[in-house]
Design a protein around this motif. Sequence first.
Motif, PDB file in Angstrom:
ATOM      1  N   THR A   1      16.581  16.554  -1.167  1.00  0.00           N
ATOM      2  CA  THR A   1      16.132  17.920  -1.714  1.00  0.00           C
ATOM      3  C   THR A   1      14.746  18.018  -1.536  1.00  0.00           C
ATOM      4  OG1 THR A   1      15.537  16.445  -3.726  1.00  0.00           O
ATOM      5  CG2 THR A   1      17.509  17.636  -3.774  1.00  0.00           C
ATOM      6  N   THR A   2      14.291  17.306  -0.419  1.00  0.00           N
ATOM      7  CA  THR A   2      12.901  17.580   0.071  1.00  0.00           C
ATOM      8  C   THR A   2      12.935  17.848   1.596  1.00  0.00           C
ATOM      9  OG1 THR A   2      12.471  15.152   0.702  1.00  0.00           O
ATOM     10  CG2 THR A   2      11.822  16.000  -1.577  1.00  0.00           C
ATOM     11  N   LEU A   3      12.038  18.312   2.235  1.00  0.00           N
ATOM     12  CA  LEU A   3      12.130  18.575   3.677  1.00  0.00           C
ATOM     13  C   LEU A   3      12.060  17.249   4.439  1.00  0.00           C
ATOM     14  CD1 LEU A   3      12.193  20.736   5.818  1.00  0.00           C
ATOM     15  CD2 LEU A   3       9.960  20.929   5.873  1.00  0.00           C
ATOM     16  N   VAL A   4      11.232  16.384   4.019  1.00  0.00           N
ATOM     17  CA  VAL A   4      11.149  14.818   4.552  1.00  0.00           C
ATOM     18  C   VAL A   4      12.745  14.454   4.714  1.00  0.00           C
ATOM     19  CG1 VAL A   4      10.330  12.525   4.513  1.00  0.00           C
ATOM     20  CG2 VAL A   4       8.910  14.165   4.407  1.00  0.00           C
ATOM     21  N   ALA A   5      13.280  14.571   3.500  1.00  0.00           N
ATOM     22  CA  ALA A   5      14.623  14.000   3.381  1.00  0.00           C
ATOM     23  C   ALA A   5      15.716  14.638   4.163  1.00  0.00           C
ATOM     24  CB  ALA A   5      15.150  13.824   1.940  1.00  0.00           C
ATOM     25  N   GLN A   6      15.465  15.756   4.372  1.00  0.00           N
ATOM     26  CA  GLN A   6      16.445  16.927   4.965  1.00  0.00           C
ATOM     27  C   GLN A   6      16.529  16.677   6.575  1.00  0.00           C
ATOM     28  OE1 GLN A   6      16.522  20.736   3.257  1.00  0.00           O
ATOM     29  NE2 GLN A   6      17.227  20.216   1.574  1.00  0.00           N
ATOM     30  N   VAL A   7      15.244  16.313   7.180  1.00  0.00           N
ATOM     31  CA  VAL A   7      15.035  16.154   8.488  1.00  0.00           C
ATOM     32  C   VAL A   7      15.183  14.902   8.968  1.00  0.00           C
ATOM     33  CG1 VAL A   7      14.028  18.594   8.888  1.00  0.00           C
ATOM     34  CG2 VAL A   7      12.782  16.683   8.623  1.00  0.00           C
ATOM     35  N   ASP A   8      14.921  13.907   8.173  1.00  0.00           N
ATOM     36  CA  ASP A   8      14.871  12.492   8.717  1.00  0.00           C
ATOM     37  C   ASP A   8      15.526  11.496   7.944  1.00  0.00           C
ATOM     38  OD1 ASP A   8      13.452  10.854  10.597  1.00  0.00           O
ATOM     39  OD2 ASP A   8      12.286  10.088   8.583  1.00  0.00           O
ATOM     40  N   SER A   9      14.851  11.329   6.561  1.00  0.00           N
ATOM     41  CA  SER A   9      15.180  10.126   5.978  1.00  0.00           C
ATOM     42  C   SER A   9      16.682   9.966   5.551  1.00  0.00           C
ATOM     43  CB  SER A   9      14.331   9.731   4.889  1.00  0.00           C
ATOM     44  OG  SER A   9      14.400  10.711   3.845  1.00  0.00           O
ATOM     45  N   SER A  10      17.380  10.977   5.284  1.00  0.00           N
ATOM     46  CA  SER A  10      18.824  11.142   4.584  1.00  0.00           C
ATOM     47  C   SER A  10      19.741  10.683   5.892  1.00  0.00           C
ATOM     48  CB  SER A  10      19.082  12.215   4.185  1.00  0.00           C
ATOM     49  OG  SER A  10      19.132  13.160   5.207  1.00  0.00           O
ATOM     50  N   LEU A  11      19.399  10.617   7.152  1.00  0.00           N
ATOM     51  CA  LEU A  11      20.144  10.615   8.336  1.00  0.00           C
ATOM     52  C   LEU A  11      19.885   9.149   8.812  1.00  0.00           C
ATOM     53  CD1 LEU A  11      18.825  13.977   9.736  1.00  0.00           C
ATOM     54  CD2 LEU A  11      21.220  13.784   8.526  1.00  0.00           C
ATOM     55  N   GLY A  12      20.967   8.560   9.602  1.00  0.00           N
ATOM     56  CA  GLY A  12      20.771   7.490  10.412  1.00  0.00           C
ATOM     57  C   GLY A  12      21.192   6.131   9.882  1.00  0.00           C
ATOM     58  N   GLY A  13      21.042   6.314   8.473  1.00  0.00           N
ATOM     59  CA  GLY A  13      21.696   4.898   7.847  1.00  0.00           C
ATOM     60  C   GLY A  13      20.477   3.767   7.426  1.00  0.00           C
ATOM     61  N   LYS A  14      19.214   4.228   7.661  1.00  0.00           N
ATOM     62  CA  LYS A  14      18.238   3.215   7.333  1.00  0.00           C
ATOM     63  C   LYS A  14      17.912   3.442   5.799  1.00  0.00           C
ATOM     64  CE  LYS A  14      15.360   2.579  11.346  1.00  0.00           C
ATOM     65  NZ  LYS A  14      13.933   2.535  12.153  1.00  0.00           N
ATOM     66  N   THR A  15      18.058   2.312   5.090  1.00  0.00           N
ATOM     67  CA  THR A  15      17.845   2.245   3.769  1.00  0.00           C
ATOM     68  C   THR A  15      16.739   1.145   3.424  1.00  0.00           C
ATOM     69  OG1 THR A  15      19.358   0.665   3.238  1.00  0.00           O
ATOM     70  CG2 THR A  15      20.356   2.757   3.374  1.00  0.00           C
ATOM     71  N   GLY A  16      16.163   1.111   2.309  1.00  0.00           N
ATOM     72  CA  GLY A  16      15.328  -0.016   1.840  1.00  0.00           C
ATOM     73  C   GLY A  16      14.264   0.261   1.009  1.00  0.00           C
ATOM     74  N   VAL A  17      13.305  -0.639   0.703  1.00  0.00           N
ATOM     75  CA  VAL A  17      12.420  -0.493  -0.250  1.00  0.00           C
ATOM     76  C   VAL A  17      11.055  -1.086   0.187  1.00  0.00           C
ATOM     77  CG1 VAL A  17      13.777  -0.568  -2.338  1.00  0.00           C
ATOM     78  CG2 VAL A  17      12.760  -2.764  -1.322  1.00  0.00           C
ATOM     79  N   ASP A  18       9.903  -1.038  -0.223  1.00  0.00           N
ATOM     80  CA  ASP A  18       8.648  -1.671   0.191  1.00  0.00           C
ATOM     81  C   ASP A  18       8.213  -2.816  -0.533  1.00  0.00           C
ATOM     82  OD1 ASP A  18       8.528   1.093   1.444  1.00  0.00           O
ATOM     83  OD2 ASP A  18       7.256   1.931  -0.221  1.00  0.00           O
ATOM     84  N   LEU A  19       7.226  -3.697  -0.033  1.00  0.00           N
ATOM     85  CA  LEU A  19       6.665  -4.662  -0.429  1.00  0.00           C
ATOM     86  C   LEU A  19       5.220  -4.220  -0.433  1.00  0.00           C
ATOM     87  CD1 LEU A  19       8.298  -7.701   1.508  1.00  0.00           C
ATOM     88  CD2 LEU A  19       8.759  -6.807  -0.829  1.00  0.00           C
ATOM     89  N   PRO A  20       4.386  -4.980  -1.447  1.00  0.00           N
ATOM     90  CA  PRO A  20       2.986  -4.710  -1.576  1.00  0.00           C
ATOM     91  C   PRO A  20       2.208  -5.000  -0.004  1.00  0.00           C
ATOM     92  CG  PRO A  20       3.567  -5.966  -3.429  1.00  0.00           C
ATOM     93  CD  PRO A  20       4.829  -5.563  -2.472  1.00  0.00           C
ATOM     94  N   ALA A  21       2.840  -5.754   0.777  1.00  0.00           N
ATOM     95  CA  ALA A  21       2.182  -6.081   2.090  1.00  0.00           C
ATOM     96  C   ALA A  21       2.480  -5.184   3.015  1.00  0.00           C
ATOM     97  CB  ALA A  21       2.955  -7.578   2.488  1.00  0.00           C
ATOM     98  N   ALA A  22       3.761  -4.475   3.033  1.00  0.00           N
ATOM     99  CA  ALA A  22       3.975  -3.539   4.061  1.00  0.00           C
ATOM    100  C   ALA A  22       5.175  -2.520   3.585  1.00  0.00           C
ATOM    101  CB  ALA A  22       4.406  -4.232   5.439  1.00  0.00           C
ATOM    102  N   LYS A  23       5.544  -1.729   4.332  1.00  0.00           N
ATOM    103  CA  LYS A  23       6.334  -0.714   4.106  1.00  0.00           C
ATOM    104  C   LYS A  23       7.630  -0.966   4.680  1.00  0.00           C
ATOM    105  CE  LYS A  23       7.058   4.485   4.393  1.00  0.00           C
ATOM    106  NZ  LYS A  23       7.170   4.837   3.188  1.00  0.00           N
TER     107      LYS A  23
ATOM    108  N   ALA B   1       4.292  18.287   3.299  1.00  0.00           N
ATOM    109  CA  ALA B   1       4.387  16.993   3.929  1.00  0.00           C
ATOM    110  C   ALA B   1       5.569  16.783   4.785  1.00  0.00           C
ATOM    111  CB  ALA B   1       4.553  16.230   2.792  1.00  0.00           C
ATOM    112  N   GLY B   2       6.739  17.567   4.541  1.00  0.00           N
ATOM    113  CA  GLY B   2       7.906  17.715   5.364  1.00  0.00           C
ATOM    114  C   GLY B   2       7.586  18.111   6.815  1.00  0.00           C
ATOM    115  N   LEU B   3       6.488  18.994   7.051  1.00  0.00           N
ATOM    116  CA  LEU B   3       6.204  19.520   8.319  1.00  0.00           C
ATOM    117  C   LEU B   3       5.846  18.434   9.132  1.00  0.00           C
ATOM    118  CD1 LEU B   3       5.919  22.009  10.034  1.00  0.00           C
ATOM    119  CD2 LEU B   3       3.280  21.925   9.197  1.00  0.00           C
TER     120      LEU B   3
END
Length: 512
Positions: free
Chosen positions: A289-311, A340-342
């Motif tokens: 439902t965001t531009l970032v997700a529609q053009v990038d993050s929802s695609l390709g199968g990468k999933t995950g969470v961040d740690l304080p040390a690194a993303k 931001a999605g731009l």
Amino acid sequence: MGSAAIVLIGFMAAGKTRAANSIARRIGETAVDTDALLTERFGEPIPSYFEREGEAAFRAAEEEVVLEAIARGGVVSLGGGAVVPERVQEVLAGQLTVWCRVRESVAWERSKGTARPLARDREAFKALFEEREPVYRRLARAVLPRGGDETPWLAAPWLAAIRDRPELRMAWGRSSSGEYPVAIGPGAASLLESAGVPAAGVRCFSISDPAALAGGARLPAGMSGALEAPGGEQEKTLAAAERLLSELAVAGVRRDDAIVALGGGVVGDLAGFCAAVYQRGIPVIQIPTTLVAQVDSSLGGKTGVDLPAAKNYVGAYHQPSAVLTDPGSLAGLPPEELAAGLAEVVKTALIAGGDLWERTRALRSPGLAEIEPLIFDCVETKLAVVAEDERDGGRRAVLNLGHTVGHAIETATGYGRYRHGEAVALGLLAALRLSDQGELRAEVAELFASASLPTTLDPAVDSDEVIAATGLDKKRNAAGLGFVLVRAPGSVEHGCVVAPEALEAVVGELRG
């Protein structure tokens, strides 16, 4: 009025005939191949007719046969050059035109040494491919990464579902671990039931961002349970994943159930990660439902969470079962979230080059109306890269363009100062400077400024912390950290070594 014809187009040797037969078998219809109809009409093979009567006579007969076949409906496969006449293009506008893509080198290997009259000279063949590819792209409402049997068989129910919904388009994701549709257009989420995914009897449990629902995004009907996960990078943590996994267990989610993730990149990554590890893996359907997700993050199968040390330090590859994208959901976003999605659109356009870059660089004060036509092409670009390299062993690394410094900025600021796309915008400017692309950097900076994206780093951000955080990038290995650099739009290299003093200089420049 009958259903639209499903028409397979593409260059010679793309596997269109087999694709049409596969689709027709799956949906219970008849497939027709116009080359076979022409052979029957001529009473001889096409090559011999072509040689004797010439290309003009052949094209005139082909146009007539093609128009007749499309008028009859069903599933139709066309010859490579059949889409050239204007009358054919006009008729195709009312059908479901499916482009079976093939790489030029593959098409040549399949065609050389055969009786195909236009496959005798290597350079002429390549020129013809380059001439026709933009025509296929413009005409296609659905794109398959290959013809043949397997992928078209899997895609057939989805093609049938969008057949008479001209507002919807479809790209197809394919990797070593799975294939899935990316449907784009108004009401895309409603395809879930009509395409038969998930299968009958499978329960769906949603993980949604409350803000996305409040903004007008809608879940498909029939959810068996609803969980919430707020957006925002600070929410993408192991603690949040543990909470959701516990809630899935309490809700009685089984291995044969599925998760529907509705929200932006954070919710998609988090829900996808939970789906990847819950009972060792259950299906996930992404509704970005965001531009970032529609053009990038929802695609390709990468999933995950961040740690304080690194993303993104904790994650898994887990391809979705489907991605259902409604650009209309972007209308409810705050302007700064759309902006931001731009940054991801610009990144993708720099990787793709060509028409996508030209259309992107022409944006002025970009809003939803200007950006929305670019979404499908961004999706296509990313899917093509992932198809070559699912697990970041090579080519996929180019998708990290701008992200090495961008992720470091997010880490150094505790994931709270910048949106992901804002940090990527700064990272892209750094990457272009490292690429010695001063003129291109100035152009991109101007584009970002027109969208109110940051072009300089907040003076309160410690440069040394940003530089140190780049050293923790998850793509580093024993050989060190390779940066993604731009030689020209459409020519992007990964694994490039950058001198420490050069990195220090570009991060310093970001501070203004």
